[in-house]
Design a protein around this motif. Structure first.
Motif, PDB file in Angstrom:
ATOM      1  N   ALA A   1       0.214   4.130  -2.574  1.00  8.49           N
ATOM      2  CA  ALA A   1      -1.109   4.759  -2.496  1.00  8.49           C
ATOM      3  C   ALA A   1      -1.250   5.682  -1.294  1.00  8.49           C
ATOM      4  N   LEU A   2      -0.324   5.653  -0.345  1.00  3.55           N
ATOM      5  CA  LEU A   2      -0.420   6.495   0.842  1.00  3.55           C
ATOM      6  C   LEU A   2      -0.243   7.964   0.481  1.00  3.55           C
ATOM      7  N   ASP A   3      -0.904   8.838   1.232  1.00  2.00           N
ATOM      8  CA  ASP A   3      -0.689  10.265   0.995  1.00  2.00           C
ATOM      9  C   ASP A   3       0.633  10.691   1.627  1.00  2.00           C
ATOM     10  N   LEU A   4       1.033  11.934   1.359  1.00  5.91           N
ATOM     11  CA  LEU A   4       2.349  12.396   1.807  1.00  5.91           C
ATOM     12  C   LEU A   4       2.456  12.407   3.330  1.00  5.91           C
ATOM     13  N   ALA A   5       1.373  12.770   4.018  1.00  6.86           N
ATOM     14  CA  ALA A   5       1.408  12.811   5.480  1.00  6.86           C
ATOM     15  C   ALA A   5       1.704  11.426   6.046  1.00  6.86           C
ATOM     16  N   ALA A   6       1.072  10.408   5.465  1.00  9.25           N
ATOM     17  CA  ALA A   6       1.296   9.038   5.934  1.00  9.25           C
ATOM     18  C   ALA A   6       2.724   8.589   5.650  1.00  9.25           C
ATOM     19  N   LYS A   7       3.242   8.999   4.495  1.00 18.23           N
ATOM     20  CA  LYS A   7       4.626   8.647   4.164  1.00 18.23           C
ATOM     21  C   LYS A   7       5.605   9.357   5.099  1.00 18.23           C
ATOM     22  N   GLU A   8       5.305  10.609   5.439  1.00 18.34           N
ATOM     23  CA  GLU A   8       6.157  11.335   6.383  1.00 18.34           C
ATOM     24  C   GLU A   8       6.167  10.644   7.745  1.00 18.34           C
TER      25      GLU A   8
ATOM     26  N   ARG B   1       0.809  -1.222   0.000  1.00 18.15           N
ATOM     27  CA  ARG B   1       0.000   0.000   0.000  1.00 18.15           C
ATOM     28  C   ARG B   1       0.840   1.269   0.000  1.00 18.15           C
TER      29      ARG B   1
END
Length: 237
Positions: free
Chosen positions: A219-226, A216
């Protein structure tokens, strides 16, 4: 190598090579030696040194086939240079030579040029070449007295990027990178090695992020990746 390059029974790939086609492999092998040393793997260092030595033999064989020089000439030339540059060890000199005067004399003899920057290889990685250019200039007195000057220069270059016209930004960015190398040099940091370590750290942390997120991740947004990046840092990546 002579058998590999034999026109009648040699290897087609080896026979097709020239100085120009082999040069990139020589550079690659030198970096692989450095990488093995950084990893502390003794067997890999040994093996990579062998690969690098093969490059010297390969290039020398090509030269010999063209009547230019042979491997023995390469070895003799470097032995002569070491003796010439260390007359206090191999000769009768009582003191170490003036390195810059000696190297300038060699440049004048080999190329006819005497400039302090005249023989800095164009093929060096850009960061490494920038550092070498700066060191050469420093040896003839063109340098900041301490790290304060190059640090201030970074702020100046950053400001120039902000106000630069679109067609000037690339040049100003180059000036900034050159200034960062200069600052690193004054802090006794090898910029090439520092950036290689930063690349390796980024790779480790990014791989840790991907491992935590699984399929996944993309598909994660940038906040989740941060957030994953922060977790990767905390885990010691």
């Amino acid at each position: 190598m002579a058998r590999l390059r034999d026109p009648a029974s040699g290897c087609d790939w080896d026979l097709a090579q020239t100085w120009q086609t082999i040069a990139p492999y020589t550079i690659e092998e030198a970096y692989e030696v450095s990488d093995a040393i950084d990893r502390g793997n003794v067997q890999d260092v040994r093996d990579e040194l062998g690969d690098l030595l093969l490059q010297v033999i390969f290039q020398s064989r090509i030269a010999e086939e063209n009547g230019l020089f042979a491997l023995d000439d390469v070895a003799t030339a470097i032995a002569d240079k070491m003796e010439r540059r260390h007359p206090h060890i191999f000769g009768n000199a009582l003191e170490k030579p003036d390195w810059e005067a000696l190297k300038a004399s060699e440049r004048r003899k080999d190329t006819g040029r005497t400039g302090a920057l005249s023989d800095v290889a164009l093929g060096l990685p850009a960061l490494q070449r920038a550092e070498k250019l700066q060191k050469r200039a420093a040896r003839v007195g063109f340098d900041w007295p301490n790290a304060i000057g190059p640090r201030a220069k970074i702020d100046e270059e950053l400001a120039e990027i902000v106000t630069a016209a679109p067609d000037e930004i690339a040049e100003e960015m180059g000036d900034l990178l050159f200034s960062v190398v200069n600052w690193a040099r004054h802090l006794n940091i090898d910029p090439e090695q520092a950036l290689r370590r930063a690349n390796a750290k980024f790779e480790r942390r990014f791989a840790a992020m991907e491992a935590m997120a699984g399929d996944r991740f993309a598909a994660l947004d940038l906040a989740a990746k941060e957030a994953l990046w922060t977790d990767a840092k905390k885990s010691g990546g």
